[in-house]
Design a protein around this motif. Structure first.
Motif, PDB file in Angstrom:
ATOM      1  N   THR A   3       0.652  -1.407   0.089  1.00 11.55           N
ATOM      2  CA  THR A   3      -0.010  -0.245  -0.132  1.00 11.55           C
ATOM      3  C   THR A   3       0.877   1.257  -0.119  1.00 11.55           C
ATOM      4  O   THR A   3       0.493   2.406  -0.496  1.00 11.55           O
ATOM      5  N   ARG A   4       2.086   1.347   0.612  1.00  9.16           N
ATOM      6  CA  ARG A   4       3.010   2.333   0.510  1.00  9.16           C
ATOM      7  C   ARG A   4       3.390   2.760  -0.764  1.00  9.16           C
ATOM      8  O   ARG A   4       3.348   3.903  -1.364  1.00  9.16           O
ATOM      9  N   ILE A   5       3.857   1.684  -1.539  1.00  5.37           N
ATOM     10  CA  ILE A   5       4.146   1.774  -3.092  1.00  5.37           C
ATOM     11  C   ILE A   5       2.976   2.347  -3.785  1.00  5.37           C
ATOM     12  O   ILE A   5       2.900   3.088  -4.845  1.00  5.37           O
ATOM     13  N   GLU A   6       1.854   1.461  -3.520  1.00  2.00           N
ATOM     14  CA  GLU A   6       0.545   2.105  -4.199  1.00  2.00           C
ATOM     15  C   GLU A   6       0.382   3.569  -4.276  1.00  2.00           C
ATOM     16  O   GLU A   6      -0.265   4.100  -4.949  1.00  2.00           O
ATOM     17  N   GLY A   7       0.476   3.857  -2.902  1.00  4.29           N
ATOM     18  CA  GLY A   7       0.082   5.288  -2.654  1.00  4.29           C
ATOM     19  C   GLY A   7       0.991   6.369  -3.312  1.00  4.29           C
ATOM     20  O   GLY A   7       0.422   7.422  -3.906  1.00  4.29           O
ATOM     21  N   ALA A   8       2.418   5.902  -3.635  1.00  2.00           N
ATOM     22  CA  ALA A   8       3.375   6.929  -4.409  1.00  2.00           C
ATOM     23  C   ALA A   8       2.808   6.738  -5.728  1.00  2.00           C
ATOM     24  O   ALA A   8       2.907   7.952  -6.346  1.00  2.00           O
ATOM     25  N   ILE A   9       2.572   5.588  -6.129  1.00  2.89           N
ATOM     26  CA  ILE A   9       2.069   5.638  -7.731  1.00  2.89           C
ATOM     27  C   ILE A   9       0.893   6.181  -8.200  1.00  2.89           C
ATOM     28  O   ILE A   9       0.659   6.841  -9.105  1.00  2.89           O
TER      29      ILE A   9
END
Length: 206
Positions: free
Chosen positions: A159-165
């Motif tokens: 979810t952290r990487i998803e938020g950045a994307i």
């Protein structure tokens, strides 16, 4: 602690191999067998083998090194207080499942996974590999850059990487270059942010 680290690594490694190679049944079965064998060997050593040497060391009255003393203490604890160990592991598992079921909890856990010493970098590489691989497949197939980013975002599993994307997608929608948008997040290494996908490709495909 080592068990938790291995669990996350084993989970991510298996998912990555399934995604990349499409060997779902073989990968799951082989890794599961490996995990069971490792667990069985460690359990056998702690419960059966190490206790055999305990009386010998006790009779010799020798000064044991600290690592040996720790191993002996762990063996004693496992043999006499195994129910506490089982209860502790079960409580941790249930607590993890409950915390992971909340949005904030999952985000915090995903962030923690990426910061685990040694394994965190590996998990980040696996996560970004999914993203880049899916993005490349979709753009080559003629899917517009925004749709490709949304599809690739859902394959990361973090979810952290998803938020950045997601923030990068919003920036691209406003006319920013994709590479610049990914760089701002600080979650992507140079090899990823140097992709030749920018505002021009966005205008051509949207």
């Amino acid at each position: 602690v080592l068990f938790v680290v291995f669990f996350f690594f084993f989970k991510q490694k298996t998912a990555y191999e399934i995604y990349q190679c499409d060997w779902s049944s073989d990968v799951c079965s082989s890794d599961l067998v490996l995990f069971c064998v490792m667990t069985g060997v460690v359990t056998l050593l702690v419960v059966k083998v190490i206790p055999v040497f305990a009386p010998i060391f006790s009779q010799a009255k020798a000064s044991l090194p600290l690592p040996t003393q720790i191993i002996m203490a762990v063996s004693y604890f496992v043999r006499h207080f195994w129910y506490m160990l089982v209860g502790g592991v079960l409580s941790l598992f249930l607590g993890y499942k409950f915390y992971n079921s909340t949005g904030k909890g999952r985000y915090n856990l995903d962030t923690l996974k990426l910061k685990i010493p040694l394994f965190g970098k590996l998990l980040r590489k696996i996560t970004l590999s999914r993203f880049v691989h899916t993005l490349a497949l979709n753009t080559k197939a003629g899917v517009d850059i925004i749709a490709s980013l949304n599809i690739a975002k859902d394959t990361t599993g973090n979810t952290r990487i998803e938020g950045a994307i997601k923030k990068a997608i919003d920036s691209v929608n406003m006319g920013e270059k994709l590479a610049d948008s990914l760089k701002v997040s600080g979650e992507f290494p140079p090899v990823v942010i140097q992709m030749k996908i920018g505002r021009a490709s966005c205008r051509e495909r949207v």
